[in-house]
Design a protein around this motif. Structure first.
Motif, mmCIF file in Angstrom:
data_model
loop_
_atom_site.group_PDB
_atom_site.id
_atom_site.type_symbol
_atom_site.label_atom_id
_atom_site.label_comp_id
_atom_site.label_asym_id
_atom_site.label_seq_id
_atom_site.Cartn_x
_atom_site.Cartn_y
_atom_site.Cartn_z
ATOM 1 N N TYR A 55 0.889 -1.219 -0.042
ATOM 2 C CA TYR A 55 -0.166 0.002 -0.028
ATOM 3 C C TYR A 55 0.845 1.249 -0.035
ATOM 4 N N GLY A 108 -4.938 -0.291 -3.523
ATOM 5 C CA GLY A 108 -5.634 0.940 -3.113
ATOM 6 C C GLY A 108 -6.051 1.152 -1.544
ATOM 7 N N TYR A 109 -5.861 -0.129 -0.792
ATOM 8 C CA TYR A 109 -6.235 -0.098 0.495
ATOM 9 C C TYR A 109 -5.245 -0.657 1.474
ATOM 10 N N GLY A 169 -8.979 2.613 2.781
ATOM 11 C CA GLY A 169 -8.728 2.890 1.543
ATOM 12 C C GLY A 169 -9.865 2.135 0.561
ATOM 13 N N ASP A 198 -9.568 -3.304 -3.920
ATOM 14 C CA ASP A 198 -9.457 -3.434 -5.261
ATOM 15 C C ASP A 198 -8.647 -4.730 -5.375
ATOM 16 N N VAL A 248 -13.734 -0.674 -4.999
ATOM 17 C CA VAL A 248 -13.808 -0.126 -6.266
ATOM 18 C C VAL A 248 -14.734 -0.529 -7.381
#
Length: 325
Positions: free
Chosen positions: A61, A67-68, A257, A260, A307
């Motif tokens: 990350y 993304g998380y 976050g 994804d 996402v």
């Protein structure tokens, strides 16, 4: 940038602590008590394994490759297999003989972003405990949203009534259930407030009292089923919070976050195993806002951003909104 710096600093502090420090903090925060030293040692070993998973993921990350980020939560002393067994149930979606309204994707433009929390149409995050009742929390959440939109009154509705009473509609209480069966029950019986029929997190005898109904009988259900994410976006924008099923196997350690990681959760219909509530979306940020029922200490104060664009965890396969008439 500021939030990233704060998070990075937090990671450094976390890494400076020992596993035992984390363990004591975890037990205190989540009120964990074990029956004997043997069980505690076993749980500590699992906790350490989860810590390594969290640390390794968060390196990715910080490098920008996901993304998380992950974090310690109430499930950090469980293996993935235990987590699935305790909290998730695969759903069997049978053909529906009843006529339902199908919500077709509109060609009208939708807002760039919608968040029904900003309109008071989403109640506080709740905690289902060890009862497999995400389906009930998803159902009440959608109905709470519609009640606020229709009456401009926010009310917390009873999941326990659904657990206890919708078994006659083939739901299985704390062993799992279907949102559409919950709505069929509610269509015929109505629903009481949480205050009048409080949650106990286990199967009980039906104590439904018609004189205490908050939401009346007789409403219809708009289905957003096996369509696409466009339909889900339009449903959220034009109707309100949407009840969904997802595959939740990959989100045990989620802390924040935009989730994804499609490799961690199957996106097929026969893998769906947990009921949640879609309360918004953001087209620019490319995510849906999902309310969960695992308490505020999980995820982003009880929420997860997921996402858009890849049907992550089967998010757009089965959705419905109860419309009060």
């Amino acid at each position: 940038m500021k939030s990233f710096i704060v998070f990075a600093t937090t990671i450094l502090v976390v890494n400076a602590l020992t596993d035992l420090d984390h363990w004591h903090s975890f037990k205190a925060k989540h009120l964990k008590v074990y029956k004997n030293i043997v069980e505690e040692k076993q749980r500590f070993n699992i906790f350490q394994t989860n810590l390594r998973i969290i640390e390794e993921h968060n390196i990715k990350y910080n490098q920008g490759s996901t993304g998380y980020y992950m974090g310690v939560n109430a499930f950090s002393d469980l293996t993935p297999e235990e987590f699935r067994t305790i909290f998730l149930r695969k759903q069997v979606f049978k053909p529906d003989a009843e006529k339902n309204i199908k919500y077709a994707t509109s060609h009208l433009r939708v807002p760039e972003s919608v968040d029904w929390r900003d309109h008071g149409a989403v109640t506080e995050v709740k905690n289902q405990g060890n009862c497999v009742s995400g389906w009930a929390f998803s159902s009440t959440g959608a109905l709470e949203g519609q009640y606020k939109i229709l009456n401009n009154i926010s009310v917390s509705l009873s999941e326990q009534q659904l657990i206890d009473c919708s078994t006659v509609y083939d739901n299985e209480g704390c062993s799992g259930g279907l949102i559409k069966l919950a709505f069929k029950y509610l269509r015929d019986n109505g629903l009481q407030a949480e205050a009048d029929y409080p949650y106990i997190g286990q199967d009980g005898q039906c104590q439904y009292v018609e004189s205490k109904l908050v939401v009346p009988m007789l409403f219809t259900t708009v289905l957003i089923e096996e369509l696409n994410e466009n339909a889900l976006v339009h449903g959220i924008a034009s109707l309100g919070p949407v009840s969904l099923f997802i595959n939740a196997e990959g989100i045990q350690n989620y802390a924040g976050g935009v989730y994804d990681d499609s490799e961690k959760c199957d996106n097929s219909k026969d893998s769906l195993n947990h009921g949640v509530l879609a309360v918004g979306y953001n087209i620019t940020g490319n995510y849906f806002i999902i309310k969960n029922s695992w308490g505020e200490s999980w995820g982003e104060n009880g929420y997860i951003r997921m996402v858009k664009g890849v049907n992550i965890c089967g998010i757009s396969l089965v959705g419905s909104v109860p419309i009060i008439v």
